[in-house]
Design an enzyme around this catalytic site. Structure first.
Site, PDB file in Angstrom:
ATOM      1  N   HIS A 260       0.856  -1.189   0.000  1.00 56.96           N
ATOM      2  CA  HIS A 260       0.000   0.000   0.000  1.00 56.96           C
ATOM      3  C   HIS A 260       0.890   1.237   0.000  1.00 56.96           C
ATOM      4  O   HIS A 260       1.935   1.259   0.641  1.00 56.96           O
ATOM      5  CB  HIS A 260      -0.902  -0.009   1.241  1.00 56.96           C
ATOM      6  CG  HIS A 260      -2.033   0.974   1.162  1.00 56.96           C
ATOM      7  ND1 HIS A 260      -1.883   2.313   1.424  1.00 56.96           N
ATOM      8  CD2 HIS A 260      -3.345   0.788   0.819  1.00 56.96           C
ATOM      9  CE1 HIS A 260      -3.053   2.916   1.251  1.00 56.96           C
ATOM     10  NE2 HIS A 260      -3.959   2.023   0.897  1.00 56.96           N
ATOM     11  N   ASP A 317      -7.787  -4.661  -0.380  1.00 54.97           N
ATOM     12  CA  ASP A 317      -8.357  -5.376  -1.523  1.00 54.97           C
ATOM     13  C   ASP A 317      -8.152  -6.886  -1.456  1.00 54.97           C
ATOM     14  O   ASP A 317      -8.915  -7.638  -2.049  1.00 54.97           O
ATOM     15  CB  ASP A 317      -7.721  -4.850  -2.830  1.00 54.97           C
ATOM     16  CG  ASP A 317      -8.000  -3.369  -3.018  1.00 54.97           C
ATOM     17  OD1 ASP A 317      -9.173  -2.985  -2.906  1.00 54.97           O
ATOM     18  OD2 ASP A 317      -7.051  -2.600  -3.258  1.00 54.97           O
TER      19      ASP A 317
END
Lengths: 391, 391
Positions: A260, A317
Site C-alpha cells: 500500500h 483489496d
C-alpha cells in the site's frame, strides 16, 4: 514555481480536512476522531455515514430519522431501469454507475440548490440510490426484473436483497455492512481527490461524484479488488501459489492486494477482512478462496523477506475479493460495491470542499506543467498551408 | 511534506507536457508549437484536432483520412436517443453529456483495448459523437426529432446543422469552426487535470472524459460563458452598463468574462472573438449583444483603472456568449459547446498521461492533507453505544 513532476502529488498537503486521518506508520485509520476498528465492531454503515456527513455520532432520534431518509430515497425513477434495459449487457457496471449518477441528478429537485442542507440531501439520495442502481443493473443484464428495496432491512441487507431477490442471511448482511463501513473513507485518495477537484469549480455534487466513480474504476485504485479475484481464479489451487508468486515477482510484476502506498505496516482493514473470510467459510462451507488468499499472502510475504529483505502487507483489496465472492457478488461488481461504500466519504469531502471554512476560499485545482514540446523560438512554428507541406 | 493548502496547486508543476504552452505574461497560447492565432487564421478544427492528438500537422492524405474517420463515427447508437427521450426536459445539457459518455463507451468495441492506437480511435469517436449527442438533446427536449449528421459539411457545420436541421450559413459555420479551434486546448486547466487524474488510475478514456465534463460544468471554469450570457440578459441595455458594473464591483462581485488566472495581459482568444462578434453583427443585423459586451468590457476596464489602479482584460468567455447567442445556440448549450471543442485537448492529455515517456511512470494523483478534525489523543475517541449517548 515548484517541481513535483510525476510523483502524483505525494507528500503535498493541498488542504486541511476534518474527515479522516490515516497513520501509515502505525496502521491506524480514523474517521472523524474514531478508529475504524472500533466503528466496525459496534457501529453500522448508516451510523458511519451520518458521522462522516455530520462530523459527530448521531443521537437515537437522529439515527432513526437518517435511516428513514435513506429508506425514503432508496427507490429510483423508473426511467433509470428503462435506460439500463437499452444498454448492451456487456456494459461495465462501473460505467453504468457513472452514467446513472448525472441521470439521478436530473431527476432530483434539489439539483441546483447549493445550500449545505440541500447538499446533505443529495448525499443521502446518492447513498440510498447507488445500491438500487447497481443491483438493478446486475439483474437487468441477466434478463431479470429489478427487485425493489424493502423496508425493515439494513442498508447492507437491502443491497444483498435487491441483488438476489431473496432475504440475505443476517450474519452475511452484517458482514457486508462491516465491509461498507471499512471502505467508506480514506482521506485524499485518487477518487476522493477527483470529486473534490470537480467540486472546486463549483460543479454540483452529482457531477463531482460521477468523476470520483471514474477514478475509482482504474485498476490502480478501486479496480484492484476485481484484479485480486482474477488472480485467484487464474491460480486456482493452493499448490500453485508459491511458484505463481515467485514467477510473478521475478518478472517484476505486482501481486494484487499486497502493499500500500500509505501503510507501511498492516492495513488495519486487512485484518478485519481476514477474520471475516474465515467466518464466511463457516457460513458457506467453501474454504477454497480463503485458503488460496492466505497462501498468496504468506508466499508474497516470504518472497519479500527473502528476496528484498523487507516486509510487505496485505491491503484492503486482498481479502475483499474472496469475501465478496463468498457473498455471491459477481466479480465485476466488486469495484462498484466499493463505490456504494465510498459514496459516504466522497459526499463528505465534496461538502467540505464546497463549504470550506478557510479564508480566502480554496482555489479551484489548476496545477502547472512544463512545456517540453515542439519549439520554434519565441515566434512559434510557422504554419505552412497543407498543400505546401512535404509528405 | 510540503504545504500548499487551498491554492489549487497554482505554481506546482506536476508533469511535463508536449501539448500546449500558455505564456500568461505575453498573452500567447501555443498548441504543439503553433500559435493559436496562426491556427485560427488558416486551419480547421479537424486539422487542429489531428495536431493535438498526433503532435504534428497532417499531410493532405492524413487529413482526408482523419476527416473520413470522423464522418464515419459521427452517428451514435439509437439507444442514446431513446435514453434521452426518458430524461426530464429540465435535465442540464452538461449532465446529459456527462451521462452519455460512459454509455457511448459501453457501445464501443474498443472500450477495453488500452493500446495507443485504440485510444486514438476512442478520441476520434468522442470528438465525432459529442456534437451529435448535444444537438440531439436540444432537439429532443424541444419535442423535435434528432437531425442525423450529413456528409459534406465540416465538423463545425455539422453541429449547427444537427442543432437546427438546416444547412448553416457558410460564414457562420466557419466562425463556429474558429470558436472550436480557440477552445480546443489550454494546458492543465481544471477539467483537463480532472481527466488526467482519472486516467492516472488506469481508468479508460470514457471514464476520464466524463470526469472532465463534470469539472467543466462548474461556473468557475467552463460554466462562465453561460454566466456571461445571464449577465447580458440581466443588464439588457447599454445605458445600464456603467452603473451595473460599478455597483457590482463596489459590492466585491466579479464581472463574468473579465480577468484570468493565467493571463496578465489580453487573452489572445478574446481579441479573435471580439472581431468575430462584429462580423456576426454584419451577418445577423443584430448589434445589441456585441455592443452590450463591448460596453461591459470598457466599463470594467475603466473601473479597474480608476478604482484599483490596474488593468483587467477580457477572457475567452466574454465574447463567446454574444457570439454563440448570435449563432442561435441556446445559452445553456454554451458550456457543452466548450466541451465539444475541448474534447480534443482532453483526449490528447489523457493519451499523454497514459503513455507518458517519463521513467518511472507517473504515479496516480493522491495528494496529502492535514487532519484538523476531532482528536481524542493517540487512542482515538471512545465509541459510546448510541443508547448511552447524551441527547
Amino acid at each position: 514555481m515548484l517541481e513535483a513532476k510525476n510523483i502524483g502529488l505525494r507528500g503535498i498537503k493541498v488542504a486541511d480536512t476534518r474527515i479522516s486521518d490515516v497513520d501509515g506508520e502505525k496502521g491506524v485509520l480514523i474517521y472523524r476522531g474514531f478508529n475504524v476498528i472500533d466503528l466496525v465492531r459496534s457501529s453500522t454503515f448508516e451510523e458511519v455515514s451520518f458521522l462522516l456527513l455530520h462530523d459527530r455520532l448521531p443521537t437515537q432520534e437522529e439515527l432513526r430519522s437518517f435511516k428513514s431518509a435513506l429508506a425514503s430515497e432508496r427507490s429510483v425513477p423508473e426511467p433509470i431501469f428503462q435506460f439500463m434495459k437499452m444498454l448492451p449487457e456487456s456494459a461495465p457496471p462501473m460505467d453504468v454507475l457513472q452514467a446513472a449518477i448525472p441521470v439521478l441528478g436530473s431527476f432530483d429537485p434539489r439539483l441546483h440548490d447549493e445550500t449545505k442542507e440541500a447538499n446533505l440531501g443529495k448525499a443521502i439520495g446518492l447513498i440510498a440510490q447507488l445500491p438500487t442502481v447497481l443491483a438493478a443493473w446486475d439483474r437487468i443484464r441477466n434478463g431479470l426484473s429489478p427487485a425493489p428495496p424493502v423496508p425493515g432491512l439494513s442498508h447492507a441487507g437491502n443491497f444483498l436483497y435487491m441483488l438476489k431477490d431473496s432475504i440475505p442471511d443476517p450474519g452475511m448482511a452484517k458482514d457486508f455492512d462491516l465491509c461498507l463501513m471499512l471502505h467508506a473513507e480514506h482521506s485524499f485518495n485518487a477518487s476522493t481527490f477527483a470529486g473534490r477537484e470537480v467540486a472546486s469549480t463549483h460543479a454540483h455534487m452529482y457531477a463531482a461524484v460521477a468523476a470520483a466513480v471514474g477514478a475509482l474504476s482504474g485498476e490502480l485504485h478501486g479496480g484492484a479488488n476485481s484484479e485480486v479475484m482474477k488472480m485467484l481464479l487464474e491460480i486456482g489451487e493452493v499448490q500453485r501459489v508459491k511458484s505463481w508468486v515467485s514467477e510473478r515477482l521475478r518478472k517484476g510484476g505486482k501481486v494484487m492486494g499486497m502493499g500500500h502506498a500509505v501503510y507501511h505496516t498492516e492495513d488495519p482493514r486487512a485484518g478485519i477482512l481476514r477474520e471475516m473470510c474465515k467466518r464466511l467459510v463457516g457460513l458457506t462451507g467453501d474454504s477454497r478462496w480463503c485458503e488460496l488468499t492466505m497462501a498468496i499472502e504468506g508466499a508474497t510475504k516470504e518472497e519479500f523477506r527473502k528476496g528484498k529483505g523487507r516486509e510487505i502487507y496485505a491491503n484492503v483489496d486482498l481479502y475483499s475479493a474472496s469475501v465478496y465472492h463468498m457473498m455471491g457478488i459477481p466479480k465485476d461488481l466488486f469495484t462498484p460495491v466499493f463505490a456504494l461504500s465510498r459514496i459516504s466519504g466522497w459526499a463528505a469531502h465534496i461538502i467540505e470542499e464546497k463549504f470550506a471554512e478557510a479564508q480566502p476560499k480554496p482555489e479551484l485545482y489548476r496545477p502547472d506543467a512544463d512545456y517540453v514540446g515542439t519549439y520554434c523560438g519565441a515566434q512559434a512554428c510557422e504554419y505552412v498551408p497543407i498543400e505546401e507541406r512535404s509528405e
